[in-house]
Design an enzyme around this catalytic site. Structure first.
Site, mmCIF file in Angstrom:
data_model
loop_
_atom_site.group_PDB
_atom_site.id
_atom_site.type_symbol
_atom_site.label_atom_id
_atom_site.label_comp_id
_atom_site.label_asym_id
_atom_site.label_seq_id
_atom_site.Cartn_x
_atom_site.Cartn_y
_atom_site.Cartn_z
ATOM 1 N N TYR A 55 0.817 -1.206 0.000
ATOM 2 C CA TYR A 55 0.000 0.000 0.000
ATOM 3 C C TYR A 55 0.859 1.267 0.000
ATOM 4 O O TYR A 55 0.504 2.271 -0.609
ATOM 5 C CB TYR A 55 -0.919 0.019 1.229
ATOM 6 C CG TYR A 55 -2.151 -0.836 1.088
ATOM 7 C CD1 TYR A 55 -3.371 -0.282 0.741
ATOM 8 C CD2 TYR A 55 -2.093 -2.203 1.312
ATOM 9 C CE1 TYR A 55 -4.507 -1.065 0.618
ATOM 10 C CE2 TYR A 55 -3.216 -3.001 1.198
ATOM 11 C CZ TYR A 55 -4.423 -2.428 0.849
ATOM 12 O OH TYR A 55 -5.548 -3.206 0.719
ATOM 13 N N TYR A 78 4.321 5.185 -2.510
ATOM 14 C CA TYR A 78 4.477 6.539 -1.997
ATOM 15 C C TYR A 78 5.887 6.771 -1.461
ATOM 16 O O TYR A 78 6.402 7.895 -1.522
ATOM 17 C CB TYR A 78 3.441 6.807 -0.913
ATOM 18 C CG TYR A 78 2.023 6.700 -1.427
ATOM 19 C CD1 TYR A 78 1.442 7.748 -2.133
ATOM 20 C CD2 TYR A 78 1.276 5.546 -1.230
ATOM 21 C CE1 TYR A 78 0.146 7.653 -2.621
ATOM 22 C CE2 TYR A 78 -0.019 5.436 -1.714
ATOM 23 C CZ TYR A 78 -0.576 6.497 -2.410
ATOM 24 O OH TYR A 78 -1.849 6.388 -2.899
#
Length: 750
Positions: free
Chosen positions: A449, A453
């Site tokens: 997840y 990022y």
């Protein structure tokens, strides 16, 4: 019709009253006059006049914006043109008022400094300011003292020190004094007196102030967005990259030498730390993966949360810096800008900077954590936070949060309440301001997840194109890292985790060193850090109970005058904390166990790039061939008498002597190489090498034959590999030594 004069022929000639008459055959006849359209000379004159007026107006704007950097001047002129061309009354007046008001506000933004100063200009200004403050402070003892209210009591401070303090305050290099507590203000008085005369202190703060101010003005002018410059303006990016290039050159020239004589450049040492983007990304991934493993063992529920600031913080929104339509709303906003009772409209929204938005998000997160810790809730959270920018430079947060399943709903409700506390009812707030996605192990791990990022905000490795900015992953990551550096925003933060500094310090120490074999409690912690197992490190760190804690033992040095052991002092004479060892402290604060992590004492030799100086020296000695009849005045080293013989016309005798010298040097080098090879291949040299290697052998190898020792090392390396990669590397070095020595030399005992 505009244009040049045009003549149009007509077919039957008819008498025209305005036609000219001529004589033909003694009689007067009417000649049809050509149809002449109106001359547009007046229109051309009007057009020329308008162009002259427009040029004068543009010259006035250029004069008004003189001194601004191009990254501000160009968008400012574009805004002026846009306002000037609006089909409204007094458009020129509005455009000029906008530019005048903007230029007038810059001294407040940039601490009364010219906002167009380059880094070189700021360095010169820093030197002048430091010298000025040093001269002022040097008169402090001879000057009068002035009482100052500080911390609730009056303190007498020298007048000259206060003058230097006021100089720094006027330049904007000091923090906001109104927001400081009395104790902080009193401490600031003591520190500033030693720093105001430091050129480096001034230079760092002036660079930070001007860079941030210029970038914020670029944001206000609409230069930072996906259509122009995403994340960061091109001018600020160029300035920061130039600084990085200069820093890289300085690190490559600087050499650090330890007590053993080992020398490395600071660039080499820097690449081995988390300053290297690849190392930084790897460490974060290891920590998150280990945290996920521990959370799964504890049965925690994971959630991926995204928090976005209200629309008024976004430079690309319609509310950014705009006036309040309802004055009551402006009065209720503590950050609103009051233009005065005569202004209409009176209240304007503040044009927030990315740093302001980050402070807002940090405040809401702080308030939420305070609620979590209340006894009525008792919510424990663990995870990581990633701050990344929107295309207009406004930061938003991605959070990976683990919490006990029965507390998940309460935690999310509290966090959502704080995220929606300001302007929570504005259009689109429910969909954009707070998003939650529960982590489903069937779809993938928690690392999946957040991995995108992490890479997207470090170096763009293993990531496709940046859809937010339209750039490549590497190009977007470069702008994001410089965005964080410009606005001083911390990109990544772990919470609910053991300290990573202890982990990094333990990884410096040798797990199998003789001095570290007696550790008991710290051994498991040390072994987990040495093999890069964050999950085991977290378990062992969390197992410390009863008030025992892991911290750092400070480095101490003997005072030359008193012999007292003190912490080392910085250049301002203040004691500084330097980590010397990782220690286990008892509840009473006593050191029970320690692992030495400061293994070397380094001295740094800062070298300067002398290439430009060398070029100047060479240029001053160049002999120019000058045409006959041309005369000029010479200066410096080139002022010697010019002759017809240049350096290329070398006499034949000198050339032969030079060749003979080179031949003799080559013969000497060949002789030295031959003698060296003979010594290396001699039995005595191998015996000496064996004696040196024998000192490095561990006890288990002593008394064994060459084949047995090699077999023992080859069997030990796989066993140690998983526990300590560093120890396995040292065993491989010993194996290479034994193989190079050979069986015959090995059997010779020292």
């Amino acid at each position: 019709m505009q244009g040049s004069l045009r003549t149009v022929a007509h077919h039957p000639p008819q008498p025209v009253a305005s036609a000219r008459t001529g004589e033909a055959g003694g009689m007067m006849i009417d000649c049809p006059a050509p149809l002449v359209m109106l001359d547009d000379a007046p229109s051309a004159r009007i057009k020329a006049t308008r162009e002259r007026v427009a040029q004068r107006q543009l010259d006035d704007v250029y004069a008004l914006t003189a001194g601004l950097p191009d990254q501000l001047r160009n968008p400012l002129l574009a805004n002026w043109h846009g306002l000037r061309q609006k089909p409204v009354a007094h458009a020129l007046q509005q455009a000029n008022s906008f530019v005048r008001g903007y230029v007038a506000s810059l001294p407040v933004v940039c601490g009364n400094l010219p906002i167009g100063l380059t880094d070189d200009d700021l360095g010169t200004l820093a030197r002048l300011a430091a010298d000025d403050c040093a001269r002022i402070i040097s008169q402090a003892e001879s000057g009068e003292a002035i009482p100052v209210l500080c911390g609730g009591r009056w303190i007498r401070r020298p007048r000259f020190v206060l003058e230097a303090f006021a100089k720094a305050l006027d330049h904007g290099v000091l923090p906001e004094l109104a927001a400081m507590k009395p104790k902080q203000l009193q401490k600031l008085f003591g520190k500033l007196q030693k720093r105001l005369a430091d050129e480096k202190w001034w230079r760092g703060r002036l660079k930070r102030l001007v860079t941030t101010a210029v970038e914020q003005e670029s944001v206000k002018l609409g230069s930072v967005n996906r259509k122009r410059d995403p994340y960061l303006s091109e001018g600020s990016l160029s300035r920061l990259m130039l600084r990085d290039a200069n820093n890289a050159k300085a690190l490559a020239l600087a050499e650090a030498t330890n007590e053993n004589g080992d020398t490395f450049t600071l660039a080499d040492l820097s690449r081995r730390t988390v300053a290297n983007p690849a190392n930084r990304r790897t460490e974060l991934m290891v920590r998150i993966r280990g945290t996920e493993e521990v959370m799964q063992e504890l049965g925690m529920a994971g959630h991926f949360v995204t928090i976005t600031a209200p629309s008024k913080y976004h430079a690309w929104s319609d509310k950014y810096g705009q006036p309040y339509s309802n004055p009551a709303h402006g009065m209720a906003d503590p950050d609103a800008i009051d233009k005065g009772p005569e202004a209409l409209p009176r209240y304007y929204r503040k044009p927030y900077s990315p740093r302001d938005t980050q402070d807002y998000l940090c405040l809401k997160w702080k308030q939420a954590r305070a609620i979590f810790k209340k006894k009525t809730h008792g919510i424990a959270i663990y995870g990581v936070r990633v701050a990344e920018p929107h295309h207009d430079g406004t930061p938003h947060w991605h959070m990976l949060v683990w919490v006990a399943p029965h507390q998940a709903d309460k935690m999310l409700a509290i966090l959502r309440g704080k995220a929606m506390e300001v302007d929570g009812k504005e259009p689109g707030a429910d969909e954009a301001r707070f998003k939650v996605e529960k982590i489903d192990p069937r779809k993938g791990s928690a690392v999946g997840y957040v991995a995108k990022y992490l890479a997207k905000n470090i170096d763009g490795a293993f990531v496709e194109d940046d859809w937010e900015s339209g750039l490549t992953a590497a190009g977007g990551a470069l702008r994001v890292t410089k965005w964080a550096s410009c606005h001083r925003i911390r990109q990544f933060q772990m919470f609910g985790q053991p300290p990573v500094t202890v982990w990094r310090e333990l990884r410096k120490a040798d797990l199998l060193a003789e001095a570290n074999r007696d550790e008991r409690v710290l051994h498991d912690l040390h072994a987990a850090a040495d093999r890069g197992d964050w999950a085991a490190y977290t378990r062992f760190y969390g197992s410390l109970l009863g008030g025992y804690r892991v911290g750092f033992e400070p480095l101490t040095e003997a005072d030359k005058s008193t012999g007292e052991m003190k912490q080392p002092a910085n250049k301002y004479g203040e004691e500084t904390f330097v980590r010397n060892a990782v220690a286990l402290f008892s509840p009473a604060g006593e050191i029970i166990e320690r692992i030495q992590t400061r293994l070397h004492t380094w001295s740094v030799n800062w070298k300067r790039d002398t290439s430009s100086k060398r070029i100047q020296e060479l240029a001053s000695t160049v002999v120019f061939e000058v045409a006959v009849g041309v005369d000029f005045e010479r200066s410096g080293a080139a002022a010697s008498t010019w002759t017809c013989v240049n350096n290329c016309n070398q006499p034949e005798s000198e050339r032969r002597a030079q060749q003979q010298l080179l031949a003799e040097l080559e013969a000497d080098m060949a002789l030295i190489r031959a003698e060296t090879d003979a010594r290396i291949n001699s039995p005595d040299f191998k015996a000496a090498l064996n004696r040196v290697a024998a000192k490095e052998r561990i006890n288990s190898q002593r008394g064994k034959s060459h084949a047995e020792a090699i077999a023992d090392l080859m069997a030990s390396i796989p066993r140690v590999e998983n526990q300590s990669p560093n120890a396995a590397a040292r065993l491989r070095e010993q194996l290479a030594q034994l193989e190079s020595i050979g069986a015959d030399a090995y059997d010779i005992r020292p």
